[in-house]
Write an enzyme that holds these catalytic residues in place. Structure first.
Site, mmCIF file in Angstrom:
data_model
loop_
_atom_site.group_PDB
_atom_site.id
_atom_site.type_symbol
_atom_site.label_atom_id
_atom_site.label_comp_id
_atom_site.label_asym_id
_atom_site.label_seq_id
_atom_site.Cartn_x
_atom_site.Cartn_y
_atom_site.Cartn_z
ATOM 1 N N ASN A 80 32.469 -23.346 -15.284
ATOM 2 C CA ASN A 80 33.034 -21.999 -15.157
ATOM 3 C C ASN A 80 34.058 -21.953 -14.023
ATOM 4 O OD1 ASN A 80 33.434 -19.369 -15.895
ATOM 5 N ND2 ASN A 80 31.355 -18.683 -15.438
ATOM 6 N N HIS A 125 27.780 -11.150 -13.167
ATOM 7 C CA HIS A 125 27.063 -11.693 -14.323
ATOM 8 C C HIS A 125 26.173 -10.651 -14.976
ATOM 9 C CE1 HIS A 125 28.180 -15.771 -12.858
ATOM 10 N NE2 HIS A 125 28.066 -16.077 -14.135
#
Length: 506
Positions: free
Chosen positions: A361, A392
């Site tokens: 990521n 998140h």
């Protein structure tokens, strides 16, 4: 009764409700537990359909709407229209959330002062995203929707805040107070409404990202993207009299091949070893510790292909449109990894927790560094962790993962500083060290990220109890009893032009 082998789990059904050990553990129907590996997803089908269509649209966009043939406004308009259509197709009325957030933040962009534009944009975007995350837990039972709009909303939030900070750097700060990178990316003119929509909602990245810089995107739309990167190289020394025109075709083909492999692994490996196995009676009560350790690694490896598939396909879509050129590699070959979100080879061969995280990521890690770590005056690591967790979502599993990851990272750094130098005296010792640290890293990552996939508290505690909390205990013992070795100080804040000038005067 003998336990079912883990690769052939059976489900008991009562009426129309399918029961499974995790379903029973959470006390909710299977279609509401926080995994979707075993049920077909309309969202997944829509996602794949949109991304494949986006791939063909990207080739068409690069060939028939190239900067040499059309104006930037036309390219902006088509990229935006396609993106809005894809969002509506995938997420239906939930797509309103994206449009509301974009319009609110554009209002901030045009009305707020440059000294505060980054703060207002950040708090509005993150606040709206957090509200949506909370609604997915308390309204939609752990986010099990036929259309989960949180992914695009997370990408849009990254872009909104990235652009707001870059506008603040360009218009609200002195050039000598910026780092070299901040100076390079600073935006000195507020974007028009069309540019803003195009940057946030273009079809190449609206569904799966990745986040990119506004100046890079505008250079791509205007046809300056590849030349900007090539001008950094002295082409006359390489025998070139003029700048070449790099083609993304080879890079796209390679990434599509990796996408296909990832899809095949997802349809086979991921389905064979679903995360639900980690709370199965066989795993929790009957397998010995070594078997659990190995099986946890296999299950977590099996959960990766969906990420490899989504991120690599998104990268290929951008490249097909002509976006993502990053210059030359060490061998002088053209590179198309400016927007790449992962390096699979380095992930699978990582010999440290740090190396693993640096290649997973990637664009989100870069975003966290640019909007938080480099800017906050106090507790940068803690605040960056908090921002990452909030971005998140609010699932408890995310916080288990981040807290465990912080503990493991400190322990790994302590071990490395205390013992690594003993293994550098010979090649054989270095190879042995790399093999051992690779195995330890892969097992540690599997243990740490399992809650991230499991999401809920109950299955996470069940898993960690079955593993005797071994990594938490080992990490704490290392931190408590091994000495903290001094290491070279690395300045957290990037050097600004002002600090460089002061050093020259001294």
């Amino acid at each position: 009764m003998a336990a079912e082998p883990p690769s052939s789990l059976s489900y008991r059904t009562t009426g129309s409700t399918c029961l499974h050990p995790l379903s029973e553990l959470l006390g909710i129907p299977l279609d509401q537990v926080p995994f979707t590996n075993w049920t077909p997803s309309v969202c997944l089908v829509n996602f794949v359909a949109c991304q494949l269509f986006a791939l063909f649209a990207a080739f068409w966009f690069r060939i028939y709407l190239s900067p040499a043939k059309t104006s930037p406004d036309v390219r902006h308009a088509f990229a935006t229209i396609f993106g809005i259509y894809f969002v509506i197709f995938c997420f239906g009325w939930y797509s309103v959330h994206l449009f509301v957030l974009v319009l609110m933040c554009y209002g901030i962009m045009v009305t707020a002062s440059v000294s505060s534009i980054h703060r207002y944009s950040f708090f509005v975007a993150m606040g709206y995203l957090t509200i949506c995350h909370i609604s997915r837990i308390y309204i939609f039972h752990y986010g099990i929707l036929t259309t989960d709009f949180s992914g695009p909303l997370m990408i849009v939030t990254q872009k909104i805040t990235t652009l707001a900070f870059q506008v603040h750097d360009g218009l609200g700060r002195r050039a000598e107070d910026l780092s070299a990178e901040q100076h390079r990316l600073a935006v000195k003119v507020k974007p028009s409404f069309l540019q803003y929509l195009s940057y946030l909602l273009n079809f190449m990245s609206v569904i799966a990202g990745p986040c990119n810089n506004f100046k890079d995107y505008i250079a791509f739309i205007e046809g300056r993207h590849t030349h900007m990167k090539l001008l950094e190289v002295n082409w006359k020394q390489r025998g070139f009299q003029s700048l070449p025109e790099p083609s993304p075709t080879g890079a796209v083909i390679r990434k599509l091949y990796m996408t296909l492999v990832s899809l095949l692994l997802f349809l086979t490996l991921t389905k064979t070893f679903p995360v639900t196995c980690l709370v199965d009676d066989w795993f929790v009560h009957k397998a010995n510790f070594l078997t659990r350790l190995c099986y946890l690694y296999i299950v977590m490896q099996a959960s990766k292909p969906k990420y490899y598939f989504a991120w690599t396909l998104a990268d290929a879509v951008n490249n097909a449109a002509g976006f993502g050129f990053s210059g030359l590699d060490k061998n002088g070959n053209f590179c198309w990894d400016l927007l790449s979100n992962l390096n699979i080879w380095k992930i699978e061969t990582a010999t440290s927790f740090k190396m693993y995280l640096e290649n997973w990521n990637i664009q989100t890690a870069t975003w966290l560094k640019r909007v938080c770590y480099e800017r906050v005056p106090w507790y940068p690591t803690v605040l960056t962790f908090v921002l990452s967790a909030l971005w998140h979502g609010v699932y408890p599993g995310y916080y288990f993962t981040f807290l465990t990851g912080t503990l493991v990272t400190v322990a790994a750094r302590t071990m490395r500083n205390n013992y690594r130098h003993y293994f550098l005296s010979s090649k054989a010792l270095k190879v042995a060290y790399d093999v051992v640290t690779w195995a330890v890293t892969q097992l540690a990552v599997s243990y740490t990220v399992a809650p991230f996939v499991m999401l809920a508290v109950e299955p996470t505690i069940s898993l960690y109890k079955s593993m005797y909390f071994y990594l938490h205990i080992i990490s704490l013992l290392i931190i408590l009893f091994l000495p903290v070795k001094p290491h070279a100080h690395i300045q957290r804040q990037p050097q600004t032009l002002n600090s460089v000038n002061k050093k020259k005067k001294d």
